[in-house]
Scaffold this motif. Sequence first.
Motif, mmCIF file in Angstrom:
data_model
loop_
_atom_site.group_PDB
_atom_site.id
_atom_site.type_symbol
_atom_site.label_atom_id
_atom_site.label_comp_id
_atom_site.label_asym_id
_atom_site.label_seq_id
_atom_site.Cartn_x
_atom_site.Cartn_y
_atom_site.Cartn_z
ATOM 1 N N MET A 107 0.843 -1.171 0.000
ATOM 2 C CA MET A 107 0.000 0.000 0.000
ATOM 3 C C MET A 107 0.898 1.247 0.000
ATOM 4 S SD MET A 107 -3.191 0.937 2.465
ATOM 5 C CE MET A 107 -4.272 -0.212 1.657
ATOM 6 N N LEU A 108 0.432 2.279 -0.658
ATOM 7 C CA LEU A 108 1.219 3.496 -0.814
ATOM 8 C C LEU A 108 0.719 4.616 0.093
ATOM 9 C CD1 LEU A 108 1.520 3.572 -4.708
ATOM 10 C CD2 LEU A 108 3.121 2.594 -3.040
ATOM 11 N N VAL A 109 1.594 5.597 0.314
ATOM 12 C CA VAL A 109 1.246 6.760 1.130
ATOM 13 C C VAL A 109 -0.013 7.436 0.595
ATOM 14 C CG1 VAL A 109 1.997 9.108 1.708
ATOM 15 C CG2 VAL A 109 3.546 7.176 2.080
ATOM 16 N N ARG A 110 -0.161 7.545 -0.709
ATOM 17 C CA ARG A 110 -1.334 8.205 -1.284
ATOM 18 C C ARG A 110 -2.629 7.531 -0.872
ATOM 19 N NH1 ARG A 110 0.333 8.232 -6.672
ATOM 20 N NH2 ARG A 110 1.002 6.136 -7.075
ATOM 21 N N ASP A 111 -2.574 6.221 -0.568
ATOM 22 C CA ASP A 111 -3.758 5.477 -0.158
ATOM 23 C C ASP A 111 -4.119 5.703 1.306
ATOM 24 O OD1 ASP A 111 -3.843 4.228 -2.737
ATOM 25 O OD2 ASP A 111 -2.279 2.841 -2.051
ATOM 26 N N ALA A 112 -3.169 6.156 2.096
ATOM 27 C CA ALA A 112 -3.376 6.301 3.538
ATOM 28 C C ALA A 112 -3.444 7.753 4.000
ATOM 29 C CB ALA A 112 -2.237 5.606 4.293
ATOM 30 N N MET A 113 -2.844 8.652 3.243
ATOM 31 C CA MET A 113 -2.709 10.034 3.704
ATOM 32 C C MET A 113 -4.057 10.751 3.785
ATOM 33 S SD MET A 113 -1.114 11.996 0.428
ATOM 34 C CE MET A 113 -2.138 12.524 -0.937
ATOM 35 N N SER A 114 -4.088 11.745 4.628
ATOM 36 C CA SER A 114 -5.247 12.628 4.705
ATOM 37 C C SER A 114 -5.013 13.777 3.736
ATOM 38 C CB SER A 114 -5.391 13.171 6.124
ATOM 39 O OG SER A 114 -6.415 14.144 6.157
ATOM 40 N N THR A 115 -5.988 14.005 2.892
ATOM 41 C CA THR A 115 -5.868 15.120 1.950
ATOM 42 C C THR A 115 -6.555 16.372 2.487
ATOM 43 O OG1 THR A 115 -7.814 14.352 0.742
ATOM 44 C CG2 THR A 115 -5.658 13.630 -0.075
ATOM 45 N N VAL A 116 -7.205 16.242 3.636
ATOM 46 C CA VAL A 116 -7.779 17.399 4.318
ATOM 47 C C VAL A 116 -6.653 17.965 5.175
ATOM 48 C CG1 VAL A 116 -9.525 18.212 5.930
ATOM 49 C CG2 VAL A 116 -10.063 16.361 4.338
ATOM 50 N N VAL A 117 -5.996 18.968 4.625
ATOM 51 C CA VAL A 117 -4.795 19.504 5.255
ATOM 52 C C VAL A 117 -5.083 20.898 5.792
ATOM 53 C CG1 VAL A 117 -2.402 20.166 4.868
ATOM 54 C CG2 VAL A 117 -3.328 18.177 3.701
ATOM 55 N N LEU A 118 -4.745 21.097 7.048
ATOM 56 C CA LEU A 118 -4.861 22.416 7.647
ATOM 57 C C LEU A 118 -3.580 23.179 7.349
ATOM 58 C CD1 LEU A 118 -6.191 24.548 9.443
ATOM 59 C CD2 LEU A 118 -5.200 23.346 11.413
ATOM 60 N N THR A 119 -3.726 24.325 6.723
ATOM 61 C CA THR A 119 -2.584 25.182 6.412
ATOM 62 C C THR A 119 -2.768 26.494 7.153
ATOM 63 O OG1 THR A 119 -2.429 24.189 4.218
ATOM 64 C CG2 THR A 119 -1.282 26.267 4.547
ATOM 65 N N ILE A 120 -1.726 26.899 7.875
ATOM 66 C CA ILE A 120 -1.764 28.161 8.605
ATOM 67 C C ILE A 120 -0.549 28.996 8.230
ATOM 68 C CG2 ILE A 120 -3.082 27.175 10.521
ATOM 69 C CD1 ILE A 120 -0.465 27.171 12.172
ATOM 70 N N GLY A 121 -0.595 30.260 8.619
ATOM 71 C CA GLY A 121 0.528 31.157 8.395
ATOM 72 C C GLY A 121 1.434 31.211 9.608
ATOM 73 N N PRO A 122 2.613 31.740 9.454
ATOM 74 C CA PRO A 122 3.583 31.771 10.545
ATOM 75 C C PRO A 122 3.170 32.685 11.697
ATOM 76 C CG PRO A 122 4.373 33.042 8.685
ATOM 77 C CD PRO A 122 3.131 32.343 8.229
ATOM 78 N N ALA A 123 2.288 33.648 11.442
ATOM 79 C CA ALA A 123 1.889 34.588 12.493
ATOM 80 C C ALA A 123 0.693 34.100 13.308
ATOM 81 C CB ALA A 123 1.575 35.951 11.879
ATOM 82 N N HIS A 124 0.078 33.000 12.918
ATOM 83 C CA HIS A 124 -0.998 32.455 13.740
ATOM 84 C C HIS A 124 -0.432 32.178 15.134
ATOM 85 C CE1 HIS A 124 -3.323 31.612 10.074
ATOM 86 N NE2 HIS A 124 -4.366 31.441 10.880
ATOM 87 N N THR A 125 -1.224 32.469 16.160
ATOM 88 C CA THR A 125 -0.765 32.140 17.514
ATOM 89 C C THR A 125 -0.974 30.653 17.758
ATOM 90 O OG1 THR A 125 -2.914 32.500 18.569
ATOM 91 C CG2 THR A 125 -1.439 34.430 18.353
ATOM 92 N N LEU A 126 -0.332 30.150 18.792
ATOM 93 C CA LEU A 126 -0.510 28.745 19.127
ATOM 94 C C LEU A 126 -1.957 28.460 19.506
ATOM 95 C CD1 LEU A 126 2.737 27.786 21.057
ATOM 96 C CD2 LEU A 126 2.191 27.494 18.640
ATOM 97 N N ARG A 127 -2.617 29.408 20.161
ATOM 98 C CA ARG A 127 -4.025 29.190 20.504
ATOM 99 C C ARG A 127 -4.883 29.099 19.240
ATOM 100 N NH1 ARG A 127 -6.461 29.302 25.158
ATOM 101 N NH2 ARG A 127 -4.995 30.768 26.128
ATOM 102 N N GLN A 128 -4.632 29.993 18.295
ATOM 103 C CA GLN A 128 -5.378 29.942 17.032
ATOM 104 C C GLN A 128 -5.125 28.616 16.313
ATOM 105 O OE1 GLN A 128 -3.652 33.507 15.391
ATOM 106 N NE2 GLN A 128 -5.567 34.668 15.634
ATOM 107 N N ALA A 129 -3.869 28.213 16.276
ATOM 108 C CA ALA A 129 -3.526 26.945 15.625
ATOM 109 C C ALA A 129 -4.219 25.783 16.328
ATOM 110 C CB ALA A 129 -2.014 26.747 15.616
ATOM 111 N N ALA A 130 -4.187 25.774 17.669
ATOM 112 C CA ALA A 130 -4.825 24.697 18.428
ATOM 113 C C ALA A 130 -6.324 24.662 18.178
ATOM 114 C CB ALA A 130 -4.529 24.855 19.912
ATOM 115 N N ALA A 131 -6.958 25.822 18.121
ATOM 116 C CA ALA A 131 -8.404 25.876 17.873
ATOM 117 C C ALA A 131 -8.735 25.331 16.487
ATOM 118 C CB ALA A 131 -8.916 27.312 18.028
#
Length: 130
Positions: A1-25
């Motif tokens: 089985m390949l990574v493409r078959d197991a990976m999640s394609t729902v990816v959360l992308t954030i910017g570097p200025a997001h706070t840790l609280r924002q990222a956690a939420a």
Amino acid sequence: MLVRDAMSTVVLTIGPAHTLRQAAALMSARRVGAAIVLDPDAGGIGILTERDILNSLGLGQNPDAEPAHGHTTGDVVFAAPTWTLEEAARAMAHGGFRHLVVLDGGEPAGIVSVRDIIRCWAPARSQIPA
């Protein structure tokens, strides 16, 4: 089985200025354990995980004041969608981490986690004999 078959394609992308609280939420709302941090000023792609946030809190840092870029793993190991799950598991075990960013054509295509690999390798709960 390949990574493409197991990976999640729902990816959360954030910017570097997001706070840790924002990222956690955002991570909590999406029910994911990691976020890709896109920072064109610092060289591109990083990853922020639950563990990074936990370590910051354990140090007594303020999650409302700490930017994601200060806690991002910048030395990211990337997987290709064509890697086998064995290759991904080996990279995780060797590096001591639980998530790999999957790049396809140089762009983030997903994230594969230890949980994703286990889900593929282990039978579903309903298939386990009583």
